[in-house]
Design an enzyme around this catalytic site. Sequence first.
Site, mmCIF file in Angstrom:
data_model
loop_
_atom_site.group_PDB
_atom_site.id
_atom_site.type_symbol
_atom_site.label_atom_id
_atom_site.label_comp_id
_atom_site.label_asym_id
_atom_site.label_seq_id
_atom_site.Cartn_x
_atom_site.Cartn_y
_atom_site.Cartn_z
ATOM 1 N N SER A 256 0.802 -1.228 0.000
ATOM 2 C CA SER A 256 0.000 0.000 0.000
ATOM 3 C C SER A 256 0.834 1.275 0.000
ATOM 4 C CB SER A 256 -0.959 0.016 1.192
ATOM 5 O OG SER A 256 -0.264 0.188 2.410
ATOM 6 N N LYS B 202 0.752 4.266 7.010
ATOM 7 C CA LYS B 202 0.064 5.144 6.054
ATOM 8 C C LYS B 202 0.519 6.580 6.274
ATOM 9 C CE LYS B 202 -2.853 2.024 4.373
ATOM 10 N NZ LYS B 202 -2.047 0.833 4.605
#
Length: 154
Positions: free
Chosen positions: A74, A111
């Site tokens: 990701s 993230k």
Amino acid sequence: MNTQYIQGMQTPAFSPPQAVFVPDAKVWLEMCAWAVRAGFPSPAADHTRKRIDLNEHLIRNKEATFIFRVKGDSMSGIGIYEGDELLVDRSIEAKHGNIVLAVLNDDYTVKRLHRRGGVVKLMAENPLYPPIVVKEGEELVIWGVVTRNLHKLY
């Protein structure tokens, strides 16, 4: 430790990872004293050397620094790949735009932190993954700020 709780969340029920062991002995490496270009080498390269201690160079606060191995893709858009090892410093206060290790509903994730207008999002750096918008009642802890990515090339 500077664990940040978002939106008045309660303390999560998870066991924290183990600390990185940083020996007191210095880890010395030779380092060129100038930037390396991706062109022709300098004829003076064999004559100028500087020694650096990797502990001092890579770790700002050894008591608050941990290493995590990345699983998933990701964050591949900014060069964080599966198998990379991230240095995470818990003593740094996370700010909008930082790459963070977050715990959302008892799951660890890496993230980019997005905080604007009272909205908190965890943003992937891969267009295949949508932003994670933290909803009321969800449990989010900013566990630490990623300071380095150790990416193996060989």
